[in-house]
Design a protein around this motif. Structure first.
Motif, PDB file in Angstrom:
ATOM      1  N   ASP A 152       0.856  -1.182   0.000  1.00 50.23           N
ATOM      2  CA  ASP A 152       0.000   0.000   0.000  1.00 50.23           C
ATOM      3  C   ASP A 152       0.900   1.242   0.000  1.00 50.23           C
ATOM      4  O   ASP A 152       1.639   1.473   0.950  1.00 50.23           O
ATOM      5  N   PRO A 153       0.857   2.064  -1.071  1.00 56.30           N
ATOM      6  CA  PRO A 153       1.774   3.211  -1.154  1.00 56.30           C
ATOM      7  C   PRO A 153       1.551   4.256  -0.062  1.00 56.30           C
ATOM      8  O   PRO A 153       2.503   4.833   0.452  1.00 56.30           O
ATOM      9  N   ALA A 154       0.277   4.490   0.318  1.00 55.40           N
ATOM     10  CA  ALA A 154      -0.011   5.497   1.349  1.00 55.40           C
ATOM     11  C   ALA A 154       0.549   5.080   2.695  1.00 55.40           C
ATOM     12  O   ALA A 154       1.142   5.887   3.422  1.00 55.40           O
ATOM     13  N   ALA A 155       0.396   3.800   3.034  1.00 58.32           N
ATOM     14  CA  ALA A 155       0.922   3.293   4.306  1.00 58.32           C
ATOM     15  C   ALA A 155       2.454   3.306   4.297  1.00 58.32           C
ATOM     16  O   ALA A 155       3.094   3.634   5.300  1.00 58.32           O
ATOM     17  N   THR A 156       3.034   2.966   3.153  1.00 58.60           N
ATOM     18  CA  THR A 156       4.492   2.954   3.028  1.00 58.60           C
ATOM     19  C   THR A 156       5.059   4.358   3.210  1.00 58.60           C
ATOM     20  O   THR A 156       6.079   4.548   3.872  1.00 58.60           O
ATOM     21  N   LEU A 157       4.375   5.349   2.636  1.00 50.36           N
ATOM     22  CA  LEU A 157       4.805   6.743   2.822  1.00 50.36           C
ATOM     23  C   LEU A 157       4.676   7.147   4.290  1.00 50.36           C
ATOM     24  O   LEU A 157       5.548   7.853   4.816  1.00 50.36           O
ATOM     25  N   GLN A 158       3.620   6.707   4.946  1.00 53.58           N
ATOM     26  CA  GLN A 158       3.448   7.028   6.360  1.00 53.58           C
ATOM     27  C   GLN A 158       4.604   6.495   7.197  1.00 53.58           C
ATOM     28  O   GLN A 158       5.070   7.166   8.126  1.00 53.58           O
ATOM     29  N   MET A 159       5.082   5.304   6.863  1.00 50.50           N
ATOM     30  CA  MET A 159       6.232   4.744   7.584  1.00 50.50           C
ATOM     31  C   MET A 159       7.477   5.588   7.349  1.00 50.50           C
ATOM     32  O   MET A 159       8.279   5.812   8.254  1.00 50.50           O
ATOM     33  N   SER A 160       7.632   6.098   6.124  1.00 50.56           N
ATOM     34  CA  SER A 160       8.765   6.970   5.815  1.00 50.56           C
ATOM     35  C   SER A 160       8.694   8.241   6.647  1.00 50.56           C
ATOM     36  O   SER A 160       9.702   8.677   7.227  1.00 50.56           O
ATOM     37  N   ILE A 161       7.500   8.829   6.728  1.00 51.98           N
ATOM     38  CA  ILE A 161       7.317  10.069   7.496  1.00 51.98           C
ATOM     39  C   ILE A 161       7.605   9.833   8.978  1.00 51.98           C
ATOM     40  O   ILE A 161       8.255  10.640   9.637  1.00 51.98           O
ATOM     41  N   ARG A 162       7.140   8.697   9.491  1.00 52.76           N
ATOM     42  CA  ARG A 162       7.366   8.373  10.912  1.00 52.76           C
ATOM     43  C   ARG A 162       8.859   8.211  11.209  1.00 52.76           C
ATOM     44  O   ARG A 162       9.365   8.725  12.205  1.00 52.76           O
ATOM     45  N   GLY A 167      14.137  10.633  13.204  1.00 53.40           N
ATOM     46  CA  GLY A 167      15.556  10.826  12.908  1.00 53.40           C
ATOM     47  C   GLY A 167      16.219   9.623  12.272  1.00 53.40           C
ATOM     48  O   GLY A 167      17.441   9.606  12.080  1.00 53.40           O
ATOM     49  N   ASP A 168      15.419   8.604  11.908  1.00 59.68           N
ATOM     50  CA  ASP A 168      15.956   7.410  11.240  1.00 59.68           C
ATOM     51  C   ASP A 168      15.856   7.628   9.733  1.00 59.68           C
ATOM     52  O   ASP A 168      14.936   7.157   9.064  1.00 59.68           O
ATOM     53  N   TYR A 169      16.824   8.376   9.184  1.00 58.80           N
ATOM     54  CA  TYR A 169      16.729   8.815   7.796  1.00 58.80           C
ATOM     55  C   TYR A 169      16.990   7.696   6.781  1.00 58.80           C
ATOM     56  O   TYR A 169      16.464   7.751   5.666  1.00 58.80           O
ATOM     57  N   ASP A 170      17.749   6.688   7.164  1.00 63.75           N
ATOM     58  CA  ASP A 170      17.986   5.565   6.257  1.00 63.75           C
ATOM     59  C   ASP A 170      16.678   4.840   5.945  1.00 63.75           C
ATOM     60  O   ASP A 170      16.356   4.559   4.781  1.00 63.75           O
ATOM     61  N   ASP A 171      15.910   4.522   6.998  1.00 68.62           N
ATOM     62  CA  ASP A 171      14.623   3.849   6.791  1.00 68.62           C
ATOM     63  C   ASP A 171      13.609   4.797   6.168  1.00 68.62           C
ATOM     64  O   ASP A 171      12.740   4.370   5.392  1.00 68.62           O
ATOM     65  N   ALA A 172      13.717   6.076   6.492  1.00 68.80           N
ATOM     66  CA  ALA A 172      12.818   7.067   5.873  1.00 68.80           C
ATOM     67  C   ALA A 172      13.014   7.067   4.367  1.00 68.80           C
ATOM     68  O   ALA A 172      12.034   7.079   3.604  1.00 68.80           O
ATOM     69  N   PHE A 173      14.267   7.023   3.934  1.00 69.98           N
ATOM     70  CA  PHE A 173      14.561   6.990   2.501  1.00 69.98           C
ATOM     71  C   PHE A 173      14.088   5.674   1.884  1.00 69.98           C
ATOM     72  O   PHE A 173      13.494   5.666   0.802  1.00 69.98           O
ATOM     73  N   LEU A 191      11.092  12.207  -1.137  1.00 68.79           N
ATOM     74  CA  LEU A 191      12.436  11.920  -1.662  1.00 68.79           C
ATOM     75  C   LEU A 191      13.146  13.208  -2.063  1.00 68.79           C
ATOM     76  O   LEU A 191      14.355  13.356  -1.848  1.00 68.79           O
ATOM     77  N   ALA A 192      12.402  14.146  -2.654  1.00 66.90           N
ATOM     78  CA  ALA A 192      12.995  15.438  -3.040  1.00 66.90           C
ATOM     79  C   ALA A 192      13.543  16.146  -1.805  1.00 66.90           C
ATOM     80  O   ALA A 192      14.643  16.716  -1.841  1.00 66.90           O
ATOM     81  N   CYS A 193      12.791  16.091  -0.708  1.00 67.68           N
ATOM     82  CA  CYS A 193      13.241  16.719   0.546  1.00 67.68           C
ATOM     83  C   CYS A 193      14.494  16.029   1.080  1.00 67.68           C
ATOM     84  O   CYS A 193      15.444  16.691   1.523  1.00 67.68           O
ATOM     85  N   LEU A 194      14.503  14.705   1.025  1.00 65.40           N
ATOM     86  CA  LEU A 194      15.647  13.944   1.544  1.00 65.40           C
ATOM     87  C   LEU A 194      16.900  14.197   0.700  1.00 65.40           C
ATOM     88  O   LEU A 194      17.998  14.370   1.243  1.00 65.40           O
ATOM     89  N   PHE A 195      16.738  14.221  -0.619  1.00 64.28           N
ATOM     90  CA  PHE A 195      17.883  14.509  -1.495  1.00 64.28           C
ATOM     91  C   PHE A 195      18.341  15.955  -1.324  1.00 64.28           C
ATOM     92  O   PHE A 195      19.534  16.249  -1.412  1.00 64.28           O
ATOM     93  N   GLU A 197      18.153  17.783   1.439  1.00 63.99           N
ATOM     94  CA  GLU A 197      18.786  17.999   2.736  1.00 63.99           C
ATOM     95  C   GLU A 197      19.917  17.015   3.017  1.00 63.99           C
ATOM     96  O   GLU A 197      20.641  17.170   3.998  1.00 63.99           O
ATOM     97  N   GLY A 198      20.054  16.000   2.153  1.00 63.27           N
ATOM     98  CA  GLY A 198      21.110  15.000   2.362  1.00 63.27           C
ATOM     99  C   GLY A 198      20.847  14.117   3.562  1.00 63.27           C
ATOM    100  O   GLY A 198      21.780  13.721   4.260  1.00 63.27           O
ATOM    101  N   LYS A 199      19.589  13.790   3.803  1.00 64.30           N
ATOM    102  CA  LYS A 199      19.226  12.929   4.931  1.00 64.30           C
ATOM    103  C   LYS A 199      18.976  11.503   4.441  1.00 64.30           C
ATOM    104  O   LYS A 199      18.073  11.268   3.640  1.00 64.30           O
ATOM    105  N   GLY A 200      19.801  10.563   4.945  1.00 60.62           N
ATOM    106  CA  GLY A 200      19.665   9.172   4.537  1.00 60.62           C
ATOM    107  C   GLY A 200      20.236   8.882   3.171  1.00 60.62           C
ATOM    108  O   GLY A 200      20.221   7.750   2.694  1.00 60.62           O
ATOM    109  N   VAL A 201      20.750   9.928   2.526  1.00 61.78           N
ATOM    110  CA  VAL A 201      21.292   9.802   1.172  1.00 61.78           C
ATOM    111  C   VAL A 201      22.154  11.033   0.913  1.00 61.78           C
ATOM    112  O   VAL A 201      22.007  12.061   1.575  1.00 61.78           O
ATOM    113  N   GLU A 202      23.079  10.929  -0.061  1.00 62.74           N
ATOM    114  CA  GLU A 202      23.911  12.088  -0.396  1.00 62.74           C
ATOM    115  C   GLU A 202      23.082  13.193  -1.031  1.00 62.74           C
ATOM    116  O   GLU A 202      22.124  12.919  -1.756  1.00 62.74           O
ATOM    117  N   LYS A 203      23.437  14.448  -0.745  1.00 59.77           N
ATOM    118  CA  LYS A 203      22.754  15.574  -1.386  1.00 59.77           C
ATOM    119  C   LYS A 203      22.900  15.461  -2.897  1.00 59.77           C
ATOM    120  O   LYS A 203      23.984  15.202  -3.404  1.00 59.77           O
TER     121      LYS A 203
END
Length: 281
Positions: A152-162, A167-173, A191-195, A197-203
């Motif tokens: 379920d994409p909506a639930a999967t996104l919710q897990m990323s947000i949580r 502060g668990d950016y690897d799992d968020a990504f 993903l745009a926000c994570l890329f 800010e360089g959170k869980g992934v390189e800028k």
């Protein structure tokens, strides 16, 4: 004249752009995946033709991308309330996602269900699927994970947000990437926000813009507004105005305010501004 040019272009698509080999039963031509306007009988022919084709290919690919990017979505990525079928507000504080079924319910329908439960002295249930309401945060997360396991994409996104909030950016990504693969526009924005800010992934500025565009194509008004701001910063006001118009028509108030300033400054026609005002939800 235009008809003759179209016929000529169609004829060219029947031959290899490099060696001229015609498409027959035993020879299948493959289309250039970027521009869709040239075909080749082999990888070698495509590689040999690349120096001649490169410039036209990039120009055509950019045009095709813009046709997709600047097409007005039918609705925002929030969609409609599954109970009253009215468009959901872009303000997510005015709606509630039910963890049992991943449905997003508007504030009015959620409140009506709460009133019904109170007046009839019923047990608290989901307004949509009538699943018993969770009694703890652990049960909430368990419900979400069940939906994640069902892709379920909506639930999967919710897990990323949580995970992002924790502060668990690897799992968020990881969760955002999976939700984006499942076609969730909100996940592309995440993903745009994570890329960015360089959170869980390189800028990565290019990947940030790519995911903003994918989110915007999917009807994400904030992503669309951010693209407009970026184009304005780069001095491309015509593209900035297009983005702001699309975002405002999706109900984005900040974009509408920006267009008001643009109209006063003569950057937006009276007809375009009037049409945007009418469409603004």
């Amino acid at each position: 004249m235009s008809t003759n040019l179209e016929e000529e272009a169609d004829d060219m698509m029947m031959y290899c752009a490099s060696c001229g080999t015609a498409e027959v039963d035993d020879i299948k031509l493959k289309t250039c995946t970027a521009c869709k306007s040239a075909r080749y009988c082999s990888v070698k022919c495509q590689r040999d033709h690349r120096p001649q084709h490169k410039r036209a290919c990039k120009k055509r690919a950019a045009k095709l991308r813009d046709e997709i990017l600047f097409k007005q979505p039918e609705s925002s990525n929030e969609g409609d309330c599954p109970i009253c079928f009215l468009p959901l507000s872009l303000d997510q504080t005015k709606s509630t996602m039910m963890t049992c079924c991943s449905k997003v319910i508007c504030g009015g329908c959620y409140h009506s269900n709460e009133v019904r439960i109170f007046e009839e002295k019923l047990k608290s249930t989901c307004p949509f699927c009538r699943h018993p309401a969770p009694t703890s945060e652990e049960e909430n997360e368990e419900n979400i994970m069940k939906r994640v396991e069902l892709n379920d994409p909506a639930a999967t996104l919710q897990m990323s947000i949580r995970h992002n909030k924790a502060g668990d950016y690897d799992d968020a990504f990881r969760y955002a990437n999976k939700a984006a693969e499942l076609g969730d526009a909100g996940a592309h924005f995440q993903l745009a926000c994570l890329f960015g800010e360089g959170k869980g992934v390189e800028k990565d500025a290019k990947k940030k813009v790519y995911h903003l565009e994918q989110a915007a194509i999917g009807g994400h008004a904030i992503a669309r507004h951010n693209l407009g701001c970026k184009e304005k910063k780069n001095g491309r006001m015509d593209r900035a105005i297009k983005h702001m118009i699309i975002a405002a028509k999706l109900g984005h108030d900040v974009s509408l305010d920006a267009l008001k300033d643009g109209f006063r400054g003569g950057m937006l026609s009276k007809e375009d501004f009037a049409a945007t005002l009418r469409a603004h939800q």
